[in-house]
Structure formats: structure tokens, C-alpha cells
Motif scaffolding. Structure first.
Motif, short mmCIF file in Angstrom:
data_model
loop_
_atom_site.label_atom_id
_atom_site.label_comp_id
_atom_site.label_asym_id
_atom_site.label_seq_id
_atom_site.Cartn_x
_atom_site.Cartn_y
_atom_site.Cartn_z
N GLN A 1 1.58 -1.75 0.18
CA GLN A 1 -0.28 0.02 0.45
C GLN A 1 0.80 1.05 0.09
O GLN A 1 0.54 1.91 -0.04
CB GLN A 1 -0.83 0.11 1.29
CG GLN A 1 -1.73 -1.25 0.96
CD GLN A 1 -2.69 -1.18 2.22
OE1 GLN A 1 -2.80 -0.46 3.49
NE2 GLN A 1 -3.70 -2.40 2.03
N GLY A 2 1.81 1.33 0.84
CA GLY A 2 2.73 2.11 0.47
C GLY A 2 3.52 2.76 -0.63
O GLY A 2 4.34 3.46 -0.94
N HIS A 3 4.12 1.30 -1.86
CA HIS A 3 4.91 1.96 -2.31
C HIS A 3 4.45 2.85 -3.42
O HIS A 3 5.53 3.63 -3.89
CB HIS A 3 5.28 0.50 -3.00
CG HIS A 3 4.00 0.28 -4.00
ND1 HIS A 3 2.32 0.11 -3.90
CD2 HIS A 3 4.18 0.20 -6.10
CE1 HIS A 3 2.17 -0.46 -5.62
NE2 HIS A 3 2.63 0.14 -5.74
N THR A 4 4.45 3.39 -3.33
CA THR A 4 3.52 4.56 -4.88
C THR A 4 4.15 5.84 -4.34
O THR A 4 4.81 6.57 -4.53
CB THR A 4 2.00 4.93 -4.74
OG1 THR A 4 1.65 4.61 -3.62
CG2 THR A 4 1.69 3.69 -5.74
N ALA A 5 4.12 5.37 -2.52
CA ALA A 5 4.89 7.24 -1.77
C ALA A 5 6.24 7.29 -2.06
O ALA A 5 7.48 8.51 -2.79
CB ALA A 5 5.06 6.89 -0.74
N PHE A 6 7.23 6.08 -2.40
CA PHE A 6 9.06 5.70 -2.90
C PHE A 6 8.97 6.60 -4.52
O PHE A 6 9.65 6.77 -4.44
CB PHE A 6 8.91 4.62 -3.08
CG PHE A 6 8.60 3.76 -2.21
CD1 PHE A 6 10.31 4.55 -0.76
CD2 PHE A 6 8.04 2.92 -0.60
CE1 PHE A 6 10.01 4.11 0.93
CE2 PHE A 6 8.26 2.42 0.51
CZ PHE A 6 9.30 3.43 1.22
N TYR A 7 7.68 6.32 -5.18
CA TYR A 7 7.89 6.92 -6.74
C TYR A 7 7.54 8.36 -6.56
O TYR A 7 8.10 9.31 -8.02
CB TYR A 7 6.61 6.29 -7.84
CG TYR A 7 6.66 5.03 -7.36
CD1 TYR A 7 7.71 4.29 -8.26
CD2 TYR A 7 5.75 4.02 -7.66
CE1 TYR A 7 8.38 3.16 -8.03
CE2 TYR A 7 6.07 2.55 -7.71
CZ TYR A 7 7.28 2.01 -8.12
OH TYR A 7 7.00 0.84 -7.97
N THR A 8 6.88 8.99 -5.41
CA THR A 8 6.52 10.30 -5.32
C THR A 8 7.94 11.05 -4.78
O THR A 8 8.81 10.61 -4.45
CB THR A 8 5.91 10.61 -4.73
OG1 THR A 8 5.90 9.79 -3.21
CG2 THR A 8 4.38 10.44 -6.02
#
Length: 61
Positions: free
Chosen positions: A54-61
Motif C-alpha cells: 500500500q505504500g510503494h507509491t510513496a517511493f515513486y513521488t
């Protein structure tokens, strides 16, 4: 000789049977402990996996 004294063979048979039951209980207890640890580790991995998923998108930003 009195009736209260048992022959040694009967006493050792009872002791062996008692030890056999005791060791069986000990093996069962150890198995329950290992299963509990396995479940705990499994749920921790599941929790960590869900956090990463659920938190992997925060690493892309």
C-alpha cells in the motif's frame, strides 16, 4: 514380605509408561510452541507485505 511392596518389574514398567507419556506431552508442547511462533512470523510478514504494497507509491513521488 508385605503386600505393600511391589515387585521391581512392575514398578519399572509403570515408570517407563509414565516417562513415555511425559515425553509425548513435552513433544506436543514444543510443537504447539513452534506452531505459535510460525503463525506469529507469518502474520508479521503479511503485515509487512501489506504495508509495502500500500505504500510503494510513496517511493515513486
Amino acid at each position: 514380605m508385605t503386600d505393600a511392596v511391589r515387585p521391581p518389574a512392575l514398578r519399572t514398567d509403570r515408570l517407563r509408561a509414565g516417562l513415555k507419556r511425559r515425553y509425548a506431552r513435552e513433544r506436543r508442547f514444543r510443537m504447539y510452541g513452534l506452531l505459535a511462533i510460525g503463525f506469529a512470523v507469518g502474520f508479521l510478514l503479511l503485515l509487512l507485505g501489506r504495508i509495502v504494497e500500500q505504500g510503494h507509491t510513496a517511493f515513486y513521488t
